[in-house]
Design a protein around this motif. Structure first.
Motif, PDB file in Angstrom:
ATOM      1  N   PHE A 179       0.832  -1.201   0.000  1.00 41.35           N
ATOM      2  CA  PHE A 179       0.000   0.000   0.000  1.00 41.35           C
ATOM      3  C   PHE A 179       0.875   1.262   0.000  1.00 41.35           C
ATOM      4  N   ILE A 180       1.883   1.284   0.851  1.00 40.20           N
ATOM      5  CA  ILE A 180       2.782   2.447   0.911  1.00 40.20           C
ATOM      6  C   ILE A 180       3.507   2.627  -0.425  1.00 40.20           C
ATOM      7  N   TYR A 181       3.974   1.529  -0.994  1.00 42.42           N
ATOM      8  CA  TYR A 181       4.681   1.595  -2.275  1.00 42.42           C
ATOM      9  C   TYR A 181       3.768   2.133  -3.375  1.00 42.42           C
ATOM     10  N   LEU A 182       2.546   1.599  -3.465  1.00 40.55           N
ATOM     11  CA  LEU A 182       1.629   2.028  -4.513  1.00 40.55           C
ATOM     12  C   LEU A 182       1.278   3.507  -4.383  1.00 40.55           C
ATOM     13  N   CYS A 183       1.104   3.965  -3.158  1.00 38.65           N
ATOM     14  CA  CYS A 183       0.748   5.376  -2.947  1.00 38.65           C
ATOM     15  C   CYS A 183       1.925   6.300  -3.261  1.00 38.65           C
ATOM     16  N   ILE A 184       3.131   5.889  -2.881  1.00 39.08           N
ATOM     17  CA  ILE A 184       4.300   6.733  -3.140  1.00 39.08           C
ATOM     18  C   ILE A 184       4.613   6.791  -4.632  1.00 39.08           C
ATOM     19  N   ARG A 185       4.547   5.647  -5.299  1.00 36.01           N
ATOM     20  CA  ARG A 185       4.908   5.573  -6.714  1.00 36.01           C
ATOM     21  C   ARG A 185       3.938   6.342  -7.606  1.00 36.01           C
ATOM     22  N   ASN A 186       2.695   6.402  -7.202  1.00 39.65           N
ATOM     23  CA  ASN A 186       1.706   7.100  -8.024  1.00 39.65           C
ATOM     24  C   ASN A 186       0.695   7.778  -7.110  1.00 39.65           C
TER      25      ASN A 186
ATOM     26  N   HIS B 189      -5.592  -0.725 -11.232  1.00 32.95           N
ATOM     27  CA  HIS B 189      -5.958   0.467 -11.997  1.00 32.95           C
ATOM     28  C   HIS B 189      -4.789   1.415 -12.238  1.00 32.95           C
ATOM     29  N   ASN B 190      -3.692   1.214 -11.540  1.00 31.69           N
ATOM     30  CA  ASN B 190      -2.521   2.063 -11.762  1.00 31.69           C
ATOM     31  C   ASN B 190      -1.348   1.276 -12.330  1.00 31.69           C
ATOM     32  N   LEU B 191      -1.633   0.115 -12.875  1.00 35.93           N
ATOM     33  CA  LEU B 191      -0.581  -0.786 -13.321  1.00 35.93           C
ATOM     34  C   LEU B 191       0.301  -0.144 -14.392  1.00 35.93           C
ATOM     35  N   ASP B 192      -0.314   0.524 -15.361  1.00 34.48           N
ATOM     36  CA  ASP B 192       0.449   1.126 -16.455  1.00 34.48           C
ATOM     37  C   ASP B 192       1.279   2.318 -16.003  1.00 34.48           C
ATOM     38  N   LEU B 193       0.971   2.862 -14.839  1.00 35.01           N
ATOM     39  CA  LEU B 193       1.689   4.033 -14.345  1.00 35.01           C
ATOM     40  C   LEU B 193       2.850   3.659 -13.437  1.00 35.01           C
ATOM     41  N   LEU B 194       2.966   2.368 -13.122  1.00 36.77           N
ATOM     42  CA  LEU B 194       4.020   1.930 -12.206  1.00 36.77           C
ATOM     43  C   LEU B 194       5.298   1.611 -12.983  1.00 36.77           C
TER      44      LEU B 194
ATOM     45  N   LYS C   3       6.060  -2.393 -13.481  1.00 38.80           N
ATOM     46  CA  LYS C   3       4.840  -3.118 -13.830  1.00 38.80           C
ATOM     47  C   LYS C   3       5.096  -4.553 -14.288  1.00 38.80           C
ATOM     48  N   ARG C   4       6.336  -4.872 -14.680  1.00 40.26           N
ATOM     49  CA  ARG C   4       6.626  -6.255 -15.054  1.00 40.26           C
ATOM     50  C   ARG C   4       6.671  -7.169 -13.836  1.00 40.26           C
ATOM     51  N   ILE C   5       6.949  -6.563 -12.673  1.00 39.20           N
ATOM     52  CA  ILE C   5       7.015  -7.342 -11.436  1.00 39.20           C
ATOM     53  C   ILE C   5       5.710  -7.243 -10.659  1.00 39.20           C
ATOM     54  N   LEU C   6       5.178  -6.022 -10.551  1.00 39.76           N
ATOM     55  CA  LEU C   6       3.938  -5.806  -9.803  1.00 39.76           C
ATOM     56  C   LEU C   6       2.740  -5.993 -10.719  1.00 39.76           C
ATOM     57  N   LYS C   7       2.297  -7.225 -10.816  1.00 39.96           N
ATOM     58  CA  LYS C   7       1.118  -7.552 -11.610  1.00 39.96           C
ATOM     59  C   LYS C   7       0.063  -8.177 -10.707  1.00 39.96           C
ATOM     60  N   PRO C   8      -1.224  -8.001 -11.046  1.00 41.59           N
ATOM     61  CA  PRO C   8      -2.291  -8.588 -10.217  1.00 41.59           C
ATOM     62  C   PRO C   8      -2.107 -10.078  -9.977  1.00 41.59           C
TER      63      PRO C   8
END
Length: 595
Positions: free
Chosen positions: A429-436, A484-489, A492-497
């Motif tokens: 959660f912290i990573y996703l919020c910081i990255r985008n 929903h923010n996958l393309d903005l990360l 994204k090759r590592i962080l996939k659903p």
């Protein structure tokens, strides 16, 4: 019997298909993907070995071969089959690689995760429909309330303990009503478990269709939470209530990030989820109130504005009245209790400005001293992270209420979210919020901060089953931001659903293994088996047909002494707690007392 039978059927299908492919049945030419296996003799051999491993399960069920030996044989066949199927991948044969590429392209990770999700859900469904071997609160009053509401067991047949009779008068009863409905429809008390199962299906469907989270991710991320997994097939009512609150919170979140509009459909969803939660558990009413206060301004603006987006006083008044009417529906139970008993949370003791309202039982107050002395947020945090939560006296690390020990011990009620899984979600959660750090992430962060600040202040908040919405919403927001923010990360090759689903699946399997699959695999043990092993035949023998009896100190199994469960017996039974001889004599007046 069901699982060995299904395994046998699948084995027959695989063996038959493999045989037809090997002999080259012309009809299969219309299915190139299957007919192409004809040239892959090693792959066909692997499929045959796997089919035999599946079919031998029925042999073990009937006891024709020693179980230990049979497991070794099936493991040998299964491993041999898998190796035979994967062996061609290691070869350089062009045709083999070309054919296998088609297989690999169809057997993607997403498909495997989806199949796994369906399998575990089906297994949990079987538990909810066939098994009746876990009780506690469910057997103390949820099943008895369900039976009383639907007239399955009359008050003459069974009268609750004095305190429980008052709970029936004052507690929200929507969950018990629905449990009784399932009992009535299927004519089996085990079906009361279906309410919890369908509440799980409801939240998964909501995440799929409203938050656009893949089915496999919604399923596995929730079932990795022990409290959700355990409650999904039992007759406790914590999960249904918390699913309603979670839907209410997540719908409010979607409104604030402008992913849905406040139309009639959304308004009805808000009312339905709020009413569902408030009519299931008292503990959730304060949470519902706080959420509705954040939605109220949007409702007034939506229905009170003209086409020019100006506030129109008459329309604003009408929208306010609409909210007031909806509130009467949502809070019907506490309103009724105020009118009838002068206490919105009757029969629980409530004190306002030094004035004690009418009540019949004190609020829960059985914290261990070491727990009580902690500030609410530290107390709750210790439970969430499962610090010193486990006790060897429990049959498994996690139980429905984290009980099986005395209620006044330090570890009672502590834990249930899987501390490691909480930390993984926190880091993500912290990573996703910081990255985008966009609007969705900002609102999600604010929401989590508010929930984390307020939830520990709720009564008995450290008993996590009462407020599961916190973990359900937390996991759901992580999945939403990831998808929903996958393309903005940047990663994204590592962080996939599907990769996060694998992580969740790993935690889920650890939980399943640690609990010996008790909450994940059906035992096909009906409630009658549980009753037979927990009802004293010696006590039953003391009850004559036609007698009025007061049975003391047999909770939570008093209900199962009712003549309903022992046909063709016919007698009137009342349960009572063994508080004191004077108390028992007063409450059991006019009845034969048995202890």
């Amino acid at each position: 019997m069901f699982i060995p039978l299904i395994s046998f059927v699948f084995g027959i299908i695989i063996l038959t298909t493999s045989s037809l492919v090997y002999v080259g049945v012309p009809a299969l030419k219309n299915i190139p993907f299957i007919f192409g296996l004809r040239e892959q003799k090693i792959t066909l051999l692997g499929l045959v070995l796997i089919s035999l491993a599946l079919m031998l399960g029925i042999v073990g069920y009937f006891g024709y071969i020693d179980g230990s030996l049979l497991r070794k044989i099936r493991a040998f066949l299964g491993i041999g089959g898998l190796l035979s199927i994967t062996f061609p991948i290691l070869q350089n044969n062009k045709n083999t690689n070309h054919f296998l590429s088609k297989i690999v392209s169809q057997l993607t990770l997403k498909i495997l995760l989806t199949v796994g999700s369906i399998t575990i859900l089906f297994s949990i469904f079987q538990i909810s429909f066939f098994d009746g071997n876990y009780g506690g609160d469910a057997y103390m009053y949820h099943l008895p309330f369900a039976a009383r509401i639907w007239g399955i067991i009359s008050p003459e047949q069974y009268t609750f303990e004095y305190n429980l009779e008052h709970r029936l008068k004052g507690f929200p009863l929507l969950a018990n009503f629905l449990q009784g409905l399932f009992w009535k429809i299927f004519q089996r008390p085990e079906a009361t478990n279906l309410l919890a199962f369908f509440s799980l299906i409801t939240i998964i469907s909501y995440l799929k269709f409203y938050l656009k989270i893949p089915f496999y991710l919604a399923t596995l991320s929730l079932l990795a939470v022990p409290m959700v997994h355990m409650h999904a097939a039992r007759s406790y009512i914590d999960l249904p209530g918390n699913v309603c609150v979670s839907i209410l919170i997540l719908t409010t979140y979607l409104l604030y990030v402008n992913k849905i509009s406040l139309n009639n459909k959304t308004f009805l969803l808000i009312i339905a989820s709020a009413a569902g939660a408030a009519h299931i558990k008292f503990q959730l009413i304060p949470v519902v109130c706080l959420i509705l206060l954040t939605v109220l301004p949007q409702v007034i603006l939506k229905y009170g504005q003209t086409e020019n987006e100006k506030i129109n006083s008459p329309r604003a008044i009408k929208s306010f009245l609409l909210c007031l009417l909806a509130s009467l529906l949502i809070f019907a139970t506490p309103i009724k209790n105020i009118i009838v008993y002068q206490n919105p949370f009757y029969p629980v003791k409530v004190e306002i400005a030094g004035i004690v309202l009418n009540h019949n039982e004190a609020a829960p107050n059985f914290m261990h001293e070491n727990i009580r002395k902690l500030p609410p947020h530290l107390r709750w945090g210790r439970s969430v992270l499962e610090i010193n939560a486990f006790d060897d006296r429990r049959p498994w690390p996690w139980t429905l209420a984290m009980d099986f020990i005395s209620w006044d011990e330090e570890r009672f009620g502590i834990g249930g979210y899987f501390g490691g899984y909480v930390l993984v979600n926190l880091c993500l959660f912290i990573y996703l919020c910081i990255r985008n750090f966009n609007a969705q992430a900002k609102v999600a962060m604010i929401l989590m901060l508010i929930m984390t600040a307020l939830t520990p202040l709720m009564p008995q908040a450290y008993e996590l089953r009462y407020y599961m919405y916190w973990m359900i919403v937390f996991v759901s927001l992580n999945c939403y931001l990831l998808c929903h923010n996958l393309d903005l990360l940047p990663d994204k090759r590592i962080l996939k659903p599907q990769y996060f689903a694998l992580v969740a699946a790993a935690f889920m399997f650890i939980f399943m293994e640690k609990t010996n699959y008790f909450f994940s695999k059906p035992s096909f043990s009906p409630l009658s088996d549980y009753i037979e092993s927990n009802v004293s035949q010696e006590v039953l023998a003391k009850i004559e047909d036609g007698e009025s009896v007061c049975l003391v100190g047999e909770g939570p199994h008093t209900f199962f002494y009712s003549s309903y469960f022992h046909p063709p017996r016919n007698y009137s039974l009342q349960g009572e707690f063994d508080i004191s001889p004077e108390y028992v004599a007063e409450k059991c007046q006019g009845r034969k007392i048995l202890k």
